[in-house]
Scaffold this motif. Structure first.
Motif, short mmCIF file in Angstrom:
data_model
loop_
_atom_site.label_atom_id
_atom_site.label_comp_id
_atom_site.label_asym_id
_atom_site.label_seq_id
_atom_site.Cartn_x
_atom_site.Cartn_y
_atom_site.Cartn_z
N ILE A 94 0.60 -1.64 -0.16
CA ILE A 94 -0.02 0.17 0.23
C ILE A 94 1.07 1.13 -0.15
O ILE A 94 1.78 0.89 0.17
CB ILE A 94 -0.83 0.04 1.24
CG1 ILE A 94 -0.24 -0.11 2.42
CG2 ILE A 94 -2.41 -0.84 1.26
CD1 ILE A 94 -0.80 0.29 3.50
N ASP A 95 0.28 2.47 -0.55
CA ASP A 95 0.89 4.10 -0.44
C ASP A 95 1.70 4.13 0.76
O ASP A 95 0.68 4.24 1.81
CB ASP A 95 0.08 4.78 -1.04
CG ASP A 95 1.00 6.12 -1.12
OD1 ASP A 95 2.14 5.85 -0.46
OD2 ASP A 95 -0.14 6.93 -1.47
N GLU A 96 3.57 3.94 0.91
CA GLU A 96 3.89 4.25 2.63
C GLU A 96 4.51 5.76 2.37
O GLU A 96 4.31 6.34 3.15
CB GLU A 96 4.89 3.53 2.67
CG GLU A 96 6.25 3.92 0.90
CD GLU A 96 7.35 3.99 1.50
OE1 GLU A 96 8.43 4.40 0.99
OE2 GLU A 96 7.41 2.42 2.17
N THR A 97 3.17 6.72 1.49
CA THR A 97 3.49 8.23 1.95
C THR A 97 3.68 8.45 3.22
O THR A 97 4.27 9.25 3.82
CB THR A 97 3.09 8.69 0.91
OG1 THR A 97 3.04 8.44 -0.54
CG2 THR A 97 3.49 10.75 0.92
N THR A 98 2.00 7.97 3.76
CA THR A 98 2.15 9.10 4.90
C THR A 98 2.33 8.65 5.86
O THR A 98 2.99 9.35 6.99
CB THR A 98 0.32 8.67 5.23
OG1 THR A 98 -0.48 9.58 3.80
CG2 THR A 98 -0.28 9.22 6.74
N TYR A 99 2.84 7.24 5.81
CA TYR A 99 3.57 6.60 6.73
C TYR A 99 5.24 7.28 6.64
O TYR A 99 6.24 7.50 8.21
CB TYR A 99 3.99 5.52 6.64
CG TYR A 99 2.27 5.04 7.53
CD1 TYR A 99 1.73 4.78 8.64
CD2 TYR A 99 1.94 4.29 6.32
CE1 TYR A 99 -0.08 4.49 8.38
CE2 TYR A 99 -0.14 3.65 6.04
CZ TYR A 99 -0.30 3.65 7.51
OH TYR A 99 -2.34 3.70 7.71
N ARG A 100 6.15 7.41 5.75
CA ARG A 100 6.88 7.86 5.52
C ARG A 100 7.47 9.47 6.21
O ARG A 100 8.17 9.33 6.49
CB ARG A 100 7.69 7.66 4.25
CG ARG A 100 8.93 8.28 3.76
CD ARG A 100 10.12 7.50 4.35
NE ARG A 100 10.06 6.40 3.18
CZ ARG A 100 11.02 4.84 3.62
NH1 ARG A 100 11.52 5.39 4.92
NH2 ARG A 100 10.01 3.81 3.56
N ASN A 101 6.59 10.21 5.99
CA ASN A 101 6.59 11.62 6.40
C ASN A 101 6.13 11.36 8.28
O ASN A 101 6.86 12.16 8.48
CB ASN A 101 5.19 12.63 6.16
CG ASN A 101 5.39 12.47 3.95
OD1 ASN A 101 6.41 11.99 3.74
ND2 ASN A 101 3.99 12.93 2.99
N GLN A 102 5.43 10.67 8.13
CA GLN A 102 5.26 10.73 9.83
C GLN A 102 6.56 10.11 10.51
O GLN A 102 7.14 10.34 11.40
CB GLN A 102 4.60 9.90 10.50
CG GLN A 102 3.22 9.93 10.45
CD GLN A 102 1.44 9.25 10.79
OE1 GLN A 102 1.98 8.57 10.62
NE2 GLN A 102 0.55 9.41 10.18
N TYR A 103 7.13 9.63 9.82
CA TYR A 103 8.54 8.67 10.46
C TYR A 103 9.58 9.56 10.00
O TYR A 103 10.07 10.27 11.36
CB TYR A 103 8.93 7.45 9.72
CG TYR A 103 10.04 6.80 9.95
CD1 TYR A 103 10.98 6.84 10.90
CD2 TYR A 103 11.03 7.11 9.33
CE1 TYR A 103 12.32 5.90 11.40
CE2 TYR A 103 12.33 6.54 9.47
CZ TYR A 103 12.99 6.30 10.44
OH TYR A 103 14.75 5.74 10.79
N GLN A 104 9.80 10.18 9.41
CA GLN A 104 10.99 11.15 9.03
C GLN A 104 10.70 12.54 10.27
O GLN A 104 11.64 13.03 10.41
CB GLN A 104 10.59 12.20 7.81
CG GLN A 104 11.60 11.61 6.49
CD GLN A 104 10.90 11.55 5.25
OE1 GLN A 104 9.96 12.55 4.85
NE2 GLN A 104 11.69 10.71 4.08
#
Length: 350
Positions: A94-104
């Motif tokens: 699935i699209d990881e963009t939201t989780y990647r931004n949260q992690y950064q």
């Protein structure tokens, strides 16, 4: 003149007499009825109707339903139903963009908390601040780091990898669908070994145990037979059906046996040899006006059918049990029997 007429009349009468006799001599043999037969035999025979058997269905040895642990829009499912995948293969993401931004963002907070903790610790070691300040800074750093690590796990959970090698049995979601935690995405099946599930009546379940041999016939594979071993025997009945279940392991190295195929199973039945029972098609059993049950058997030498009285027992999915009247080697007529009477001429066809 009268003598001539008498001779003429006598000639006509004799002619008609011989002609009539000739008509009576002409006879036609009855056409034999075409029938199909199956050989009644015991467990070691290659024929279909043998010592008491059961009907079952093939299941995979292992069925794993795969789902995401986080929600999001499915980006791709790069496998097809029925394809074979090896352990570790990417199956869906699935699209990881939201989780990647949260992690950064949280990783940056954790880095800032770490720098603050290190400065506070250095000042504390010089004796310029109270210990409580250093402890607070350390706690803030540990919390920020834990939050960042947890968010990074969400990134990892945006992908599904094959936990074992097997076949894709079902796809529930496609690219563009919305996934949520626990919502099924794929079903992965292992079929190098398959299991035949067999319902067994309560009065017979104690005759079988784990390790008993079984012979499994699969109709979809041209009635090919496979040897199996009883792997499980249930100790309670199903909720909606008062029967027990036995599961039989069957080696399937070439993977020709597919889940969902129906099968006939003959279990090791040595304890019942003294009361041999055969399963025959229900429609092949008749009853006369007195209620006596019978079947038609074929006599190969005389080429005719004869009526054989029998006694029947329980009704099974694949036929009715015959407890008396049949023996190994009997030729049971299974097609064309509705045209028969005792001693009817027959022709056996394949």
């Amino acid at each position: 003149m009268m003598k001539s007429n008498f001779v003429l009349i006598s000639y006509v009468v004799l002619t008609l007499t011989f002609t009539g006799c000739g008509d009576k001599i002409e006879t036609r043999e009855a056409e034999p009825i075409k029938v199909k037969v199956t050989t009644i035999s015991g467990e070691n025979s290659q024929q279909r109707y043998r010592a008491i058997g059961y009907s079952g269905i093939i299941n995979p040895s292992k069925s794993i339903t795969l789902s995401f642990q986080v929600s999001g829009t499915v980006e791709r499912v790069p496998v097809a139903m029925g394809s074979f995948v090896i352990k570790g293969t990417l199956l869906a993401e699935i699209d990881e963009t939201t989780y990647r931004n949260q992690y950064q963002a949280q990783a940056a907070q954790a880095e800032l908390a770490k720098e603050n903790y290190l400065r506070t610790k250095e000042v504390f070691e010089k004796g310029s601040i109270a210990e409580i300040k250093m402890i607070e800074a350390r706690s803030n750093y540990q919390q920020a780091k834990s939050s960042a690590d947890a968010t990074y796990q969400n990134i990892k959970h945006t992908k599904i990898f094959a936990p074992v090698s097997g076949y894709i049995g079902e796809k529930m979601l496609e690219a563009g669908d919305l996934a949520s935690p626990g919502k099924p995405v794929l079903k992965l099946l292992q079929i190098d070994v398959v299991k035949a599930s067999v319902p067994i009546p309560d009065e017979e379940i104690n005759n079988y145990k784990k390790g008993d041999p079984a012979r499994v016939t699969i109709e979809a594979l041209d009635d090919e037979e496979f040897m199996g071993v009883v792997d499980e025997v249930s100790i309670q009945t199903a909720q909606d059906n008062p029967t027990y279940t036995a599961k039989i392991n069957i080696d399937n190295p070439d993977r020709r046996i597919k889940p969902g195929m129906s099968c006939s199973i003959v279990l090791n039945n040595e304890r019942k040899e003294s009361t041999m029972t055969f399963i025959v098609p229900v429609e092949a059993v008749y009853a006369d006006e007195k209620g006596n049950q019978f079947v038609y058997l074929a006599d190969n030498e005389a080429n005719n059918a004869y009526r054989q009285q029998i006694k029947t027992g329980k009704l099974y999915n694949n036929g009715i049990a015959v407890t008396e009247g049949l023996k190994d080697g009997d030729l049971l007529i299974t097609s064309g029997y509705h045209k028969l009477t005792d001693k009817t001429p027959i022709q056996i066809i394949k």
